[in-house]
Design a protein around this motif. Structure first.
Motif, PDB file in Angstrom:
ATOM      1  N   THR A  59       0.825  -1.218   0.000  1.00 17.98           N
ATOM      2  CA  THR A  59       0.000   0.000   0.000  1.00 17.98           C
ATOM      3  C   THR A  59       0.855   1.262   0.000  1.00 17.98           C
ATOM      4  OG1 THR A  59      -0.042  -0.077   2.417  1.00 17.98           O
ATOM      5  CG2 THR A  59      -1.910  -1.046   1.252  1.00 17.98           C
ATOM      6  N   SER A  61       1.996   2.613   2.540  1.00 19.62           N
ATOM      7  CA  SER A  61       1.636   3.452   3.681  1.00 19.62           C
ATOM      8  C   SER A  61       2.094   2.753   4.949  1.00 19.62           C
ATOM      9  CB  SER A  61       0.123   3.681   3.714  1.00 19.62           C
ATOM     10  OG  SER A  61      -0.549   2.458   3.806  1.00 19.62           O
ATOM     11  N   PHE A 110      -7.029  -1.984  13.124  1.00 18.39           N
ATOM     12  CA  PHE A 110      -7.408  -1.051  12.063  1.00 18.39           C
ATOM     13  C   PHE A 110      -6.320  -0.973  10.997  1.00 18.39           C
ATOM     14  CE2 PHE A 110      -7.088   3.382  10.505  1.00 18.39           C
ATOM     15  CZ  PHE A 110      -8.343   3.533   9.918  1.00 18.39           C
ATOM     16  N   ALA A 113      -5.995  -4.119   9.036  1.00 16.72           N
ATOM     17  CA  ALA A 113      -7.091  -4.212   8.075  1.00 16.72           C
ATOM     18  C   ALA A 113      -6.836  -3.306   6.876  1.00 16.72           C
ATOM     19  CB  ALA A 113      -8.412  -3.834   8.752  1.00 16.72           C
ATOM     20  N   LYS A 114      -6.209  -2.176   7.141  1.00 18.36           N
ATOM     21  CA  LYS A 114      -5.882  -1.245   6.063  1.00 18.36           C
ATOM     22  C   LYS A 114      -4.714  -1.737   5.227  1.00 18.36           C
ATOM     23  CE  LYS A 114      -8.540   2.555   6.617  1.00 18.36           C
ATOM     24  NZ  LYS A 114      -9.132   3.447   5.620  1.00 18.36           N
ATOM     25  N   ARG A 115      -4.091  -2.797   5.706  1.00 24.94           N
ATOM     26  CA  ARG A 115      -2.957  -3.393   4.996  1.00 24.94           C
ATOM     27  C   ARG A 115      -1.773  -2.444   4.823  1.00 24.94           C
ATOM     28  NH1 ARG A 115      -6.486  -7.629   4.331  1.00 24.94           N
ATOM     29  NH2 ARG A 115      -6.092  -8.929   2.511  1.00 24.94           N
TER      30      ARG A 115
ATOM     31  N   LYS B  46     -10.007 -11.166   6.483  1.00 23.43           N
ATOM     32  CA  LYS B  46     -10.041  -9.706   6.529  1.00 23.43           C
ATOM     33  C   LYS B  46     -10.155  -9.231   5.103  1.00 23.43           C
ATOM     34  CE  LYS B  46      -7.838  -8.977  10.744  1.00 23.43           C
ATOM     35  NZ  LYS B  46      -7.159 -10.265  11.030  1.00 23.43           N
ATOM     36  N   PHE B  47     -11.120  -8.384   4.839  1.00 24.07           N
ATOM     37  CA  PHE B  47     -11.211  -8.058   3.430  1.00 24.07           C
ATOM     38  C   PHE B  47     -10.179  -7.041   2.996  1.00 24.07           C
ATOM     39  CE2 PHE B  47     -12.903  -3.985   2.821  1.00 24.07           C
ATOM     40  CZ  PHE B  47     -13.941  -3.757   3.688  1.00 24.07           C
ATOM     41  N   PRO B  49      -8.894  -3.920   1.381  1.00 21.29           N
ATOM     42  CA  PRO B  49      -9.396  -2.596   1.029  1.00 21.29           C
ATOM     43  C   PRO B  49      -8.948  -2.133  -0.354  1.00 21.29           C
ATOM     44  CG  PRO B  49      -7.664  -2.438   2.686  1.00 21.29           C
ATOM     45  CD  PRO B  49      -7.977  -3.887   2.510  1.00 21.29           C
ATOM     46  N   MET B  50      -7.856  -2.702  -0.834  1.00 19.10           N
ATOM     47  CA  MET B  50      -7.392  -2.257  -2.152  1.00 19.10           C
ATOM     48  C   MET B  50      -8.276  -2.806  -3.249  1.00 19.10           C
ATOM     49  SD  MET B  50      -3.314  -2.361  -1.745  1.00 19.10           S
ATOM     50  CE  MET B  50      -3.396  -3.873  -0.815  1.00 19.10           C
ATOM     51  N   LYS B 114      -2.171   9.513  -4.383  1.00 21.80           N
ATOM     52  CA  LYS B 114      -2.568   8.439  -3.473  1.00 21.80           C
ATOM     53  C   LYS B 114      -4.071   8.200  -3.498  1.00 21.80           C
ATOM     54  CE  LYS B 114       1.215   7.183  -1.047  1.00 21.80           C
ATOM     55  NZ  LYS B 114       1.609   5.869  -0.530  1.00 21.80           N
TER      56      LYS B 114
END
Lengths: 339, 339
Positions: A59, A61, A110, A113-115, B46-47, B49-50, B114
């Motif tokens: 990502t 990030s 969190f 989950a945001k990877r 966990k899904f 997000p990307m 981004k």
DNA sequence: TTGTAAGCGTTATCAG
DNA sequence: CTGATAACGCTTACAA
């Protein structure tokens, strides 16, 4: 809508693979390169990081978990990280745990989950279960400021034992024998180390440790008021007090002001962490100075290394040196000048 | 590797569409719901997000552009935003512009690349060209603290004219007639307004404005030292000085300390922005207090609305009220007590 | 060096 | 209410 590499490919009359390769720095025929560059300009193409991320599982990030965004220590550390993360094009996602373990745990979830590609944590406690979870998922973590025991984790800390030692040593050399300490929660490694430094200094100077001079306080904004009260209410009260973090130092200043006790005169006071305003007080405050920017920079650099798969020297524990600022907030009780 | 909804679907014996619908809160047969929930637990799914973002074109992240992460004003504003963004599951990407327009422009590009869903900016100047670009791309922007002229943009600011007015009025009512002001760069709207408040107050009280009492300074850390020098070197020097932001207030304190000029005695001093330590000085400092947390909260809430497509009242300019803290840092030059 | 095409993990459409 | 399937925009074998 937004142009894609498909559009670029069409306009440049090459295949989408070629465009992708160009974008990723692989070799492309000079002629095609020109055409692609032109097409990109023309269309104002910006590539979609999510599509890229979906393929590459990155990502770009990183998550940064701190106890409080308004804490000067935290912001200085973040400031130190910025340059490095900028350089590598990482975004910094800041999460404030408000000094609560439960929030820290939630925020870790969190961020996972945001990877994010990696996480920097300034932990609120000695609990590292949730951090193990991150590591097990393969995501790199770097701890800052506070080491967690029984956890194999890269960590950037200050040499707290020495920081405290030097402070107390300085107090002693100015003639004080009755030195109180506002110690932090003993489940915070940093707090433990600073208390250890205090003990060592007294030992080395053959001063018997008076346990009633050791009072404990949270390391939170506004915390420690009662701790100071306790010390000053002792029949045989200390002539000097050493506060072991920024918040309790601040509380001390407020407390003494409220009580009409003048620092450097009625009581000698040594604080922790530097802020410009501490030097504007009357008298300026003696403090232990931590290299906060450097902590951030080192942590960022280490994390980038880890994110790039370089696991050399894991787990790396780096200890940075502190220094002290000495002022008249410690009264000199002996005749001979001290150097 | 990481389980996907495909794995969940297989384990739960339903189609991947059903799983997706379940995850997004659509109606699913109770029986399937149970099976899916079980499978999710089982696999620790966990899904991604990307993948979601690629389809929906949302990243669930917002960019926050501030002049400096170590600035107390900025961090308080950020603190105010956190709760709101947390609630809606947005990540906050912080970018520090180091008070430079060029960095601000670069960071705006970075955030657009981004693909954040929205941006909050505390602009460093009156230049809004790059902000127009954001808007043209359809990305919502909310400005804080500083309004930009000739730009239609949602903005949350404080009532600077009144803030400064009240401060100066208070100084006047304590008998001062020669009031200096450390004004900010006049290409910053906030600075302009504060100077305007100063002028109005003097006008309303029939005090002639002495232009040499108005000196300009950057609004940066450490800035303003010469400005104070200039004021104090005037043959007919002011009896009171009003600093119009946090940094120049801090500089003032440092300057007076260095010069051995005691505040409230040799010079009266009124600052801007509140921090605990200002009240620990001797004497405590009179300041204009801005509702920093509220600015952040309001900005976040407005941005969320915009990101959800609600463009009502665009462009919304909200002005928050300030208050003042009055202390002995302003010497009372008249006999009668002031209320 | 290049083009082609399969996939990354979702969502959304459409027919059932 | 559900299943099948085509996207979303990119990377990366693979073959040419």
């Amino acid at each position: 809508m937004m142009p894609t590499i498909k559009d670029v490919a069409k306009l440049a009359n090459v295949s989408i693979g070629t465009v992708s390769r160009y974008l990723n720095g692989y070799n492309v025929k000079e002629e095609n390169k020109k055409k692609i560059e032109l097409a990109i300009k023309e269309l104002d193409f910006k590539f979609n990081p999510m599509a890229k991320g979906l393929r590459t599982n990155k990502t770009f990030s990183v998550g940064v978990l701190i106890p409080s965004i308004t804490d000067i220590f935290c912001t200085q550390v973040i400031e130190g990280m910025q340059e490095t993360f900028d350089k590598y094009n990482y975004s910094i996602i800041i999460c404030d745990t408000r000094n609560k373990l439960e929030n820290e745990i939630e925020k870790v979830k969190f961020l996972m989950a945001k990877r994010v590609d990696g996480i920097i944590i300034m932990p609120v406690s000695n609990n590292g279960e949730h951090i193990k979870l991150i590591q097990n998922s393969g995501m790199p973590v770097v701890l800052i400021d506070r080491l967690i025991e029984n956890l194999s984790c890269d960590t950037i800390v200050c040499d707290n034992v020495n920081g405290a030692y030097e402070a107390v040593e300085n107090i002693i050399r100015r003639g004080h024998r009755k030195i109180g300490i506002i110690a932090g929660p003993q489940n915070i490694y940093t707090a433990k180390e600073r208390l250890e430094g205090y003990r060592r200094a007294l030992n080395d100077y053959n001063i018997e440790i008076n346990e009633s001079f050791i009072v404990y306080s949270e390391y939170k904004k506004g915390a420690g008021y009662e701790a100071y009260e306790r010390l000053l209410n002792l029949k045989d009260r200390p002539s000097a007090i050493f506060a072991t973090n920024y918040e309790t130092t601040l509380t001390g200043i407020i407390f003494f002001k409220n009580m009409g006790i003048s620092i450097g005169e009625d009581i000698s006071f040594f604080g922790y962490d530097q802020t410009e305003l501490f030097q504007m007080l009357t008298p300026p405050l003696s403090v232990v100075v931590q290299p906060m920017n450097e902590i951030g920079k080192d942590a960022a650099e280490l994390l980038v290394k880890r994110m790039n798969g370089d696991m050399s020297f894991f787990p790396l524990i780096k200890r940075l040196k502190t220094s002290i600022v000495v002022t008249d907030s410690i009264k000199n009780l002996i005749d001979t000048k001290i150097e």
